[in-house]
Design a protein around this motif. Structure first.
Motif, PDB file in Angstrom:
ATOM      1  N   ILE A 366       0.841  -1.192   0.000  1.00  0.00           N
ATOM      2  CA  ILE A 366       0.000   0.000   0.000  1.00  0.00           C
ATOM      3  C   ILE A 366       0.879   1.246   0.000  1.00  0.00           C
ATOM      4  CG2 ILE A 366      -1.705   1.305   1.342  1.00  0.00           C
ATOM      5  CD1 ILE A 366      -2.715  -1.404   2.379  1.00  0.00           C
ATOM      6  N   GLY A 367       0.547   2.173  -0.906  1.00  0.00           N
ATOM      7  CA  GLY A 367       1.193   3.475  -0.946  1.00  0.00           C
ATOM      8  C   GLY A 367       0.238   4.541  -0.456  1.00  0.00           C
ATOM      9  N   ALA A 368       0.801   5.689  -0.041  1.00  0.00           N
ATOM     10  CA  ALA A 368      -0.010   6.819   0.420  1.00  0.00           C
ATOM     11  C   ALA A 368       0.299   8.011  -0.472  1.00  0.00           C
ATOM     12  CB  ALA A 368       0.289   7.142   1.877  1.00  0.00           C
ATOM     13  N   ILE A 369      -0.743   8.625  -1.027  1.00  0.00           N
ATOM     14  CA  ILE A 369      -0.559   9.694  -2.000  1.00  0.00           C
ATOM     15  C   ILE A 369      -1.192  10.972  -1.471  1.00  0.00           C
ATOM     16  CG2 ILE A 369      -2.665   9.186  -3.309  1.00  0.00           C
ATOM     17  CD1 ILE A 369      -0.983   9.685  -5.861  1.00  0.00           C
ATOM     18  N   SER A 370      -0.564  12.112  -1.757  1.00  0.00           N
ATOM     19  CA  SER A 370      -1.085  13.400  -1.299  1.00  0.00           C
ATOM     20  C   SER A 370      -0.732  14.473  -2.318  1.00  0.00           C
ATOM     21  CB  SER A 370      -0.526  13.762   0.074  1.00  0.00           C
ATOM     22  OG  SER A 370       0.890  13.868   0.033  1.00  0.00           O
ATOM     23  N   ILE A 371      -1.492  15.574  -2.257  1.00  0.00           N
ATOM     24  CA  ILE A 371      -1.260  16.742  -3.115  1.00  0.00           C
ATOM     25  C   ILE A 371      -1.006  17.947  -2.222  1.00  0.00           C
ATOM     26  CG2 ILE A 371      -2.316  18.354  -4.761  1.00  0.00           C
ATOM     27  CD1 ILE A 371      -1.719  15.907  -6.210  1.00  0.00           C
ATOM     28  N   ASP A 372       0.092  18.649  -2.476  1.00  0.00           N
ATOM     29  CA  ASP A 372       0.411  19.899  -1.773  1.00  0.00           C
ATOM     30  C   ASP A 372       0.371  19.729  -0.261  1.00  0.00           C
ATOM     31  OD1 ASP A 372       0.630  21.105  -4.269  1.00  0.00           O
ATOM     32  OD2 ASP A 372      -1.463  21.763  -4.274  1.00  0.00           O
ATOM     33  N   SER A 373       0.953  18.630   0.225  1.00  0.00           N
ATOM     34  CA  SER A 373       1.066  18.326   1.656  1.00  0.00           C
ATOM     35  C   SER A 373      -0.288  18.165   2.332  1.00  0.00           C
ATOM     36  CB  SER A 373       1.878  19.422   2.382  1.00  0.00           C
ATOM     37  OG  SER A 373       3.183  19.531   1.833  1.00  0.00           O
ATOM     38  N   GLY A 374      -1.294  17.839   1.549  1.00  0.00           N
ATOM     39  CA  GLY A 374      -2.618  17.620   2.119  1.00  0.00           C
ATOM     40  C   GLY A 374      -2.759  16.223   2.694  1.00  0.00           C
ATOM     41  N   ALA A 375      -3.985  15.848   3.004  1.00  0.00           N
ATOM     42  CA  ALA A 375      -4.260  14.529   3.592  1.00  0.00           C
ATOM     43  C   ALA A 375      -3.887  13.418   2.624  1.00  0.00           C
ATOM     44  CB  ALA A 375      -5.734  14.431   3.966  1.00  0.00           C
ATOM     45  N   GLU A 376      -3.371  12.316   3.185  1.00  0.00           N
ATOM     46  CA  GLU A 376      -2.971  11.190   2.359  1.00  0.00           C
ATOM     47  C   GLU A 376      -4.161  10.291   2.039  1.00  0.00           C
ATOM     48  OE1 GLU A 376       1.690  10.294   3.414  1.00  0.00           O
ATOM     49  OE2 GLU A 376       0.148   9.310   4.648  1.00  0.00           O
ATOM     50  N   THR A 377      -4.098   9.673   0.867  1.00  0.00           N
ATOM     51  CA  THR A 377      -5.071   8.666   0.447  1.00  0.00           C
ATOM     52  C   THR A 377      -4.314   7.376   0.163  1.00  0.00           C
ATOM     53  OG1 THR A 377      -6.522  10.315  -0.553  1.00  0.00           O
ATOM     54  CG2 THR A 377      -6.807   8.032  -1.271  1.00  0.00           C
ATOM     55  N   ASN A 378      -4.730   6.268   0.774  1.00  0.00           N
ATOM     56  CA  ASN A 378      -4.061   4.988   0.549  1.00  0.00           C
ATOM     57  C   ASN A 378      -4.431   4.420  -0.809  1.00  0.00           C
ATOM     58  OD1 ASN A 378      -2.720   5.003   2.986  1.00  0.00           O
ATOM     59  ND2 ASN A 378      -4.223   3.726   4.039  1.00  0.00           N
ATOM     60  N   SER A 399      -6.897  23.665  -8.898  1.00  0.00           N
ATOM     61  CA  SER A 399      -6.724  24.984  -9.498  1.00  0.00           C
ATOM     62  C   SER A 399      -5.639  24.907 -10.568  1.00  0.00           C
ATOM     63  CB  SER A 399      -6.335  26.001  -8.426  1.00  0.00           C
ATOM     64  OG  SER A 399      -5.083  25.649  -7.851  1.00  0.00           O
ATOM     65  N   ASN A 400      -5.750  25.742 -11.590  1.00  0.00           N
ATOM     66  CA  ASN A 400      -4.778  25.718 -12.682  1.00  0.00           C
ATOM     67  C   ASN A 400      -3.509  26.457 -12.261  1.00  0.00           C
ATOM     68  OD1 ASN A 400      -3.807  25.143 -15.257  1.00  0.00           O
ATOM     69  ND2 ASN A 400      -4.514  27.112 -16.066  1.00  0.00           N
ATOM     70  N   SER A 401      -2.752  25.758 -11.412  1.00  0.00           N
ATOM     71  CA  SER A 401      -1.527  26.349 -10.863  1.00  0.00           C
ATOM     72  C   SER A 401      -0.529  25.228 -10.614  1.00  0.00           C
ATOM     73  CB  SER A 401      -1.833  27.114  -9.571  1.00  0.00           C
ATOM     74  OG  SER A 401      -2.458  26.259  -8.621  1.00  0.00           O
ATOM     75  N   THR A 402       0.591  25.567 -10.012  1.00  0.00           N
ATOM     76  CA  THR A 402       1.645  24.582  -9.758  1.00  0.00           C
ATOM     77  C   THR A 402       1.339  23.800  -8.486  1.00  0.00           C
ATOM     78  OG1 THR A 402       3.298  25.950 -10.858  1.00  0.00           O
ATOM     79  CG2 THR A 402       4.107  24.257  -9.359  1.00  0.00           C
ATOM     80  N   HIS A 403       1.491  22.479  -8.561  1.00  0.00           N
ATOM     81  CA  HIS A 403       1.202  21.584  -7.447  1.00  0.00           C
ATOM     82  C   HIS A 403       2.355  20.588  -7.282  1.00  0.00           C
ATOM     83  CE1 HIS A 403      -2.981  22.991  -7.455  1.00  0.00           C
ATOM     84  NE2 HIS A 403      -2.935  22.874  -8.771  1.00  0.00           N
ATOM     85  N   THR A 404       2.408  19.958  -6.086  1.00  0.00           N
ATOM     86  CA  THR A 404       3.385  18.909  -5.826  1.00  0.00           C
ATOM     87  C   THR A 404       2.659  17.657  -5.359  1.00  0.00           C
ATOM     88  OG1 THR A 404       5.104  20.499  -5.205  1.00  0.00           O
ATOM     89  CG2 THR A 404       5.397  18.220  -4.472  1.00  0.00           C
ATOM     90  N   LEU A 405       2.905  16.550  -6.066  1.00  0.00           N
ATOM     91  CA  LEU A 405       2.340  15.251  -5.695  1.00  0.00           C
ATOM     92  C   LEU A 405       3.418  14.434  -4.983  1.00  0.00           C
ATOM     93  CD1 LEU A 405       0.080  12.845  -7.603  1.00  0.00           C
ATOM     94  CD2 LEU A 405       2.337  12.017  -6.978  1.00  0.00           C
ATOM     95  N   LYS A 406       3.012  13.713  -3.931  1.00  0.00           N
ATOM     96  CA  LYS A 406       3.925  12.859  -3.187  1.00  0.00           C
ATOM     97  C   LYS A 406       3.327  11.462  -3.061  1.00  0.00           C
ATOM     98  CE  LYS A 406       6.210  12.383   1.357  1.00  0.00           C
ATOM     99  NZ  LYS A 406       6.383  13.012   2.688  1.00  0.00           N
ATOM    100  N   LEU A 407       4.133  10.446  -3.379  1.00  0.00           N
ATOM    101  CA  LEU A 407       3.737   9.042  -3.212  1.00  0.00           C
ATOM    102  C   LEU A 407       4.713   8.400  -2.229  1.00  0.00           C
ATOM    103  CD1 LEU A 407       2.120   6.481  -3.999  1.00  0.00           C
ATOM    104  CD2 LEU A 407       3.740   6.182  -5.895  1.00  0.00           C
ATOM    105  N   ARG A 408       4.178   7.863  -1.114  1.00  0.00           N
ATOM    106  CA  ARG A 408       5.012   7.344  -0.031  1.00  0.00           C
ATOM    107  C   ARG A 408       4.788   5.847   0.157  1.00  0.00           C
ATOM    108  NH1 ARG A 408       4.217   6.445   5.450  1.00  0.00           N
ATOM    109  NH2 ARG A 408       2.053   7.212   5.278  1.00  0.00           N
ATOM    110  N   VAL A 409       5.878   5.109   0.448  1.00  0.00           N
ATOM    111  CA  VAL A 409       5.790   3.693   0.802  1.00  0.00           C
ATOM    112  C   VAL A 409       5.328   3.605   2.260  1.00  0.00           C
ATOM    113  CG1 VAL A 409       7.021   1.499   0.982  1.00  0.00           C
ATOM    114  CG2 VAL A 409       7.689   3.164  -0.781  1.00  0.00           C
ATOM    115  N   THR A 410       4.213   2.950   2.509  1.00  0.00           N
ATOM    116  CA  THR A 410       3.717   2.855   3.889  1.00  0.00           C
ATOM    117  C   THR A 410       4.367   1.712   4.659  1.00  0.00           C
ATOM    118  OG1 THR A 410       1.885   1.373   3.331  1.00  0.00           O
ATOM    119  CG2 THR A 410       1.477   3.764   3.151  1.00  0.00           C
ATOM    120  N   GLY A 411       4.936   0.735   3.953  1.00  0.00           N
ATOM    121  CA  GLY A 411       5.500  -0.430   4.635  1.00  0.00           C
ATOM    122  C   GLY A 411       4.436  -1.410   5.096  1.00  0.00           C
ATOM    123  N   THR A 412       3.224  -1.275   4.569  1.00  0.00           N
ATOM    124  CA  THR A 412       2.127  -2.187   4.924  1.00  0.00           C
ATOM    125  C   THR A 412       1.582  -2.823   3.657  1.00  0.00           C
ATOM    126  OG1 THR A 412       0.447  -0.446   4.770  1.00  0.00           O
ATOM    127  CG2 THR A 412       1.509  -0.763   6.906  1.00  0.00           C
TER     128      THR A 412
END
Length: 573
Positions: A366-378, A399-412
């Motif tokens: 399972i990975g955890a994904i978030s946008i702009d340091s928001g809440a993660e979604t598994n 919004s039509n602007s610059t964003h950062t996506l993060k995908l994290r290894v949960t280890g589960t």
């Protein structure tokens, strides 16, 4: 001579007998109360109250040769009733039932009560019209104290949930359950068919209340049918397995059960009563209008815009790594993977939506994904069969602007998976296409009017201009100009959003204008026509153009003169 004497003698004897009979037989007058009640096709009940002196012998005196006649008195229509029975006496009343055949009697026939042949003793009066009316049938009494039957339990194989709105490319899960209605069972089977617009991308053990079947036919992603038994114990309701489905096209997706059986634990008899199939509304992927798609392969590494920035020691990468036996294809034949908890990858992009594609596998977690340091979604990367280029997650509209996506290894990982890997394959960025060169000419910001025409210029590629979402009142004098009639409906502020689109439905940035509607004479817009407005008008009085306060022109002729003063004077409070 002897013969005549004999006849005369017999005649005299007959008269004597008749006189004796008439002296003892009951006679009741025409005004005696008599009730005739209808019983059925062969019985009529008669109740009457004779004079007390005629009741000395009891009601039995009235039983001989009593009959009911129909027709107009004194003509006998011949419907006779014989056989008096059920004679009863209640104080001064007699009730008897006369048996016979009344099938020819009509409800409207008048009846009369007779004794002997055509000897009238009483005309029965049934109502004011002397009509015989069949009474309303007596309703059958409802039995009481009858126990309510126990309903038959619903013993079913079901899909849960059996309906939902889902989206193309976004996996969802359902449980295949045995609901036995409280009856104990220990074996079940079903042929499970999934419609062609759904792909089974995972078969999992239930997270709770598992049937713990020993399967003789185990469900797989290629064939989710099953058959199994519960050895040594029983269940009264449980989940056989969990199925992961990925919609492939819009429409209605279905899960259907056939060849279904559920066996009783007590005697191995069949207890199945039905099934609950599944039906799902599959929606197309919501795509923002006026967007361009850009795909970023997992192999594009770096720290800049539209590059994958891998962080952590556990990341592995390969290119030209499509597989055979069995065949597994990855986007651009590349993939990146990691199973170390809290390692992650980021990507910076400008756009309105992001779609993440990965590879799924029995070893994946399972990975955890978030946008702009928001809440993660598994996001679960597990599947029974290794598969590349699988859409796993779609962001909401951004919004039509610059964003950062993060995908994290949960280890589960899921209980069916054997490791914690997440595998990245690609990302899709949807960017808004911005058209330019749409503008609005000078317009009045304050007005007394309920409608105005506004104008503007546009690029020749802009084919449609919208005002508050509608283009119904917009015209185009040339391919680079536009104009629109707008309604100004309310006093005070009225806001209008204006944008244009091209043939590809690409959209310009929105323009916003505001027009304040005033009451006539209220130059400063405070809701009252008073000396303040008069002082403002005085500044413009006599001007024929370039008014300091445009609303000093109250009749719309472009100047502030005596006519406007007259209007103001009339309105001033």
């Amino acid at each position: 001579m002897k013969s005549n004497i004999s006849k005369t003698f017999l005649y005299i004897c007959s008269l004597v007998v008749l006189l004796l009979i008439s002296s003892v037989l009951p006679v009741f007058a025409d005004n005696e109360p008599v009730t005739v009640g209808y019983y059925d096709a062969s019985n009529i009940q008669v109740t009457f109250s004779p004079p007390p002196d005629q009741l000395t012998g009891g009601c039995g005196n009235f039983a001989a040769l009593v009959r009911i006649h129909t027709g107009i008195y004194p003509n006998d229509s011949g419907y006779n009733f014989f056989g008096v029975n059920n004679i009863s006496q209640n104080e001064g009343s007699c009730t008897m039932t006369i048996s016979g055949n009344n099938s020819g009697i009509l409800p409207s026939d008048p009846l009369w009560l007779g004794y002997g042949n055509n000897q009238i003793y009483h005309t029965a009066t049934f109502n004011e019209n002397n009509d015989f009316v069949l009474p309303t049938a007596t309703p059958t009494p409802t039995p009481t104290n009858i126990p309510t039957p126990t309903p038959t339990p619903a013993v079913q194989i079901v899909v849960n949930p059996y309906t939902a709105n889902v989206t193309v490319g976004l996996p969802y899960t359902v449980d295949v359950k045995v609901n036995s209605g409280g009856l104990a069972f220990n074996a079940a089977q079903a042929t499970v068919t999934v419609s062609s617009n759904l792909t089974v991308t995972g078969i999992k053990s239930p997270s709770s209340n598992s049937c713990n079947f020993d399967f003789t036919q185990a469900p797989t992603t290629s064939n989710p049918s099953f058959a199994g038994g519960i050895y040594g114990i029983s269940s009264t309701g449980c989940t056989a397995y969990t199925m992961v489905l990925t919609p492939t096209s819009s429409g209605t997706g279905t899960i259907t059960f056939t060849n279904v059986s559920i066996k009783s634990y007590s005697d191995s008899s069949e207890i199945l009563t039905g099934v609950q199939n599944g039906s799902f509304t599959i929606n197309a992927i919501p795509t923002p209008t006026g967007t361009a798609l850009q795909t970023i392969d997992d192999s594009l590494l770096g720290t800049g815009q539209n590059q994958w920035n891998y962080n952590g020691s556990g990341w592995g990468h390969c290119t030209s790594c499509d597989e055979t036996n069995p065949t597994v294809s990855f986007y651009n034949s590349s993939q990146s993977w990691d199973n170390v908890a809290n390692d992650y990858v980021t990507i910076q992009f400008t756009g309105v939506q992001f779609r993440l594609y990965g590879a799924t596998d029995p070893r994946d977690g399972i990975g955890a994904i978030s946008i702009d340091s928001g809440a993660e979604t598994n996001v679960d990367f597990y599947s029974v069969i290794r598969t590349g280029n699988v859409l796993l997650w779609t962001s909401p509209i951004l919004s039509n602007s610059t964003h950062t996506l993060k995908l994290r290894v949960t280890g589960t990982h899921d209980s069916n998976a054997t490791d914690n890997y997440i595998v990245l394959d690609r990302g899709d960025i949807l960017s808004a296409i911005t058209l330019s060169n749409l503008s609005v000419d000078t317009y009045p910001t304050d007005t007394y009017n309920s409608a105005l025409t506004i104008t503007g210029i546009k690029d020749s590629t802009i084919t449609t201009v919208y005002i508050n979402g509608s283009n119904s009142n917009v015209t185009y004098p040339t391919n680079t100009t536009w104009q629109a009639q707008i309604s100004i409906s309310q006093l005070g502020s009225n806001n209008y959003i204006i944008y244009g689109t091209d043939l590809g439905n690409n959209q310009t940035a929105s323009l916003s204008i505001n027009i304040d509607k005033h009451t006539l004479g209220d130059i400063n817009g405070d809701g009252a026509v008073d000396l303040i407005d008069a002082s403002l008008f005085a500044v413009d009085f006599g001007k024929t153009s370039n008014l300091t306060y445009p609303l000093s022109d109250m009749n719309g002729d472009g100047k502030a003169d005596l006519t406007d003063l007259s209007i103001l004077a009339k309105l001033e409070q």
